[in-house]
Write a protein that holds these residues in place. Structure first.
Motif, PDB file in Angstrom:
ATOM      1  N   LYS A 264       0.823  -1.216   0.000  1.00  0.00           N
ATOM      2  CA  LYS A 264       0.000   0.000   0.000  1.00  0.00           C
ATOM      3  C   LYS A 264       0.853   1.261   0.000  1.00  0.00           C
ATOM      4  CE  LYS A 264      -4.057  -2.045   2.234  1.00  0.00           C
ATOM      5  NZ  LYS A 264      -4.963  -1.993   3.414  1.00  0.00           N
ATOM      6  N   ALA A 265       1.952   1.239   0.738  1.00  0.00           N
ATOM      7  CA  ALA A 265       2.811   2.422   0.807  1.00  0.00           C
ATOM      8  C   ALA A 265       3.441   2.710  -0.555  1.00  0.00           C
ATOM      9  CB  ALA A 265       3.897   2.219   1.865  1.00  0.00           C
ATOM     10  N   GLU A 266       3.815   1.677  -1.282  1.00  0.00           N
ATOM     11  CA  GLU A 266       4.435   1.887  -2.583  1.00  0.00           C
ATOM     12  C   GLU A 266       3.396   2.310  -3.626  1.00  0.00           C
ATOM     13  OE1 GLU A 266       6.826  -1.552  -3.496  1.00  0.00           O
ATOM     14  OE2 GLU A 266       8.452  -0.813  -2.224  1.00  0.00           O
ATOM     15  N   ILE A 267       2.183   1.805  -3.505  1.00  0.00           N
ATOM     16  CA  ILE A 267       1.107   2.268  -4.391  1.00  0.00           C
ATOM     17  C   ILE A 267       0.834   3.756  -4.160  1.00  0.00           C
ATOM     18  CG2 ILE A 267      -1.364   2.060  -4.869  1.00  0.00           C
ATOM     19  CD1 ILE A 267      -1.072  -0.939  -4.244  1.00  0.00           C
ATOM     20  N   ALA A 268       0.802   4.167  -2.893  1.00  0.00           N
ATOM     21  CA  ALA A 268       0.606   5.590  -2.569  1.00  0.00           C
ATOM     22  C   ALA A 268       1.748   6.429  -3.128  1.00  0.00           C
ATOM     23  CB  ALA A 268       0.485   5.770  -1.064  1.00  0.00           C
ATOM     24  N   ALA A 269       2.974   5.889  -3.065  1.00  0.00           N
ATOM     25  CA  ALA A 269       4.129   6.615  -3.587  1.00  0.00           C
ATOM     26  C   ALA A 269       4.020   6.781  -5.106  1.00  0.00           C
ATOM     27  CB  ALA A 269       5.411   5.883  -3.219  1.00  0.00           C
ATOM     28  N   LEU A 270       3.516   5.774  -5.803  1.00  0.00           N
ATOM     29  CA  LEU A 270       3.338   5.891  -7.251  1.00  0.00           C
ATOM     30  C   LEU A 270       2.290   6.939  -7.610  1.00  0.00           C
ATOM     31  CD1 LEU A 270       3.508   2.168  -8.460  1.00  0.00           C
ATOM     32  CD2 LEU A 270       5.242   3.958  -8.744  1.00  0.00           C
ATOM     33  N   ILE A 271       1.270   7.051  -6.793  1.00  0.00           N
ATOM     34  CA  ILE A 271       0.262   8.087  -7.024  1.00  0.00           C
ATOM     35  C   ILE A 271       0.884   9.471  -6.863  1.00  0.00           C
ATOM     36  CG2 ILE A 271      -1.878   9.086  -6.130  1.00  0.00           C
ATOM     37  CD1 ILE A 271      -2.755   6.223  -5.416  1.00  0.00           C
ATOM     38  N   GLN A 272       1.740   9.620  -5.858  1.00  0.00           N
ATOM     39  CA  GLN A 272       2.454  10.893  -5.673  1.00  0.00           C
ATOM     40  C   GLN A 272       3.365  11.185  -6.855  1.00  0.00           C
ATOM     41  OE1 GLN A 272       4.248  10.525  -1.640  1.00  0.00           O
ATOM     42  NE2 GLN A 272       3.357  12.538  -1.311  1.00  0.00           N
ATOM     43  N   LEU A 273       4.042  10.140  -7.328  1.00  0.00           N
ATOM     44  CA  LEU A 273       4.929  10.307  -8.469  1.00  0.00           C
ATOM     45  C   LEU A 273       4.140  10.740  -9.705  1.00  0.00           C
ATOM     46  CD1 LEU A 273       7.618  10.088  -9.909  1.00  0.00           C
ATOM     47  CD2 LEU A 273       7.249   7.618 -10.107  1.00  0.00           C
TER      48      LEU A 273
END
Length: 225
Positions: free
Chosen positions: A131-140
């Protein structure tokens, strides 16, 4: 007596099988006899070990997930046969008509590094699930939309297991999944390129599950006009 062990078990199976049509208990006896027949066969050859009947699926010990990986390229084709339809490739070719060559892309500077952290994958998987990496991709994706002159290369990496060709294909699937995710979140697909590095550029050079986990990743390089 040991050499007659298989005959004894076959006799039990035949006797139980003859009664199988009379009751469900007889059928259970047939299955039980089958479970223990192999021990009688092994006893004939002098193989001795502890044996017990399993009472549930949970008692069966198979290979650990972290140790399993298909070894044939056909496994990869079958595994990816039913995936999301691929996005079109970028219109421009790197190095032509104003598009930066792949060699011009660089590791993001320290000021941007937190936005471009690698994302990781499970064994034989090409989908980001943390989930944390998915959130990071959304930020990216948000950052890329705000910077329309920034180009991105996504590198797909694997761990050391299985063949080179298998891992090159798996690395490309990982890179393409990240590209697809970013495009679905509003980034121009013509600014994102993907390459596979397979297992040739490990971050961790050991041979433990932790090392493999570190190496199953997608990394980013950028170019900004």
């Amino acid at each position: 007596m040991r050499r007659f062990a298989p005959i004894v078990f076959v006799a039990v199976l035949v006797f139980a099988g003859g009664c199988a049509k009379n009751s469900s208990q007889s059928w259970e006896d047939v299955k039980t006899a089958g479970r223990y027949m192999q021990r009688g066969v092994d006893a004939l050859w002098g193989k001795d070990y502890e044996s017990r009947m399993l009472t549930s699926d949970e008692e069966f010990l198979g290979p650990y997930d972290d140790d399993f990986i298909p070894l044939r390229d056909s496994d990869l084709r079958n595994q990816f046969a039913a995936t999301d339809s691929a996005l079109p490739q970028p219109k421009g070719i790197p190095g032509e008509k104003g598009i930066p060559a792949l060699g011009e892309f660089y590791i993001p500077p320290d000021a941007l590094r937190a936005l471009f952290n690698p994302v990781h994958f499970e064994t034989d998987d090409h989908v980001v699930r943390e989930k944390a990496e998915i959130a990071a991709l959304i930020q990216l994706a948000s950052h890329l939309k705000k910077n329309p002159k920034m180009y991105l290369v996504i590198e797909g990496h694997t761990d050391e297991r299985a063949s080179a060709s298998y891992n090159m294909a798996l690395g490309m699937r990982r890179a393409n999944f990240v590209r697809s995710f970013l495009v679905k979140n509003g980034v121009d697909l013509n600014r994102i390129y993907t390459v596979s590095k397979g297992k040739e550029h490990p971050l961790a050079v050991g041979h433990t599950p932790d090392d493999w986990k570190s190496n199953r990743r997608s990394e980013f390089k950028i170019y900004q006009k």
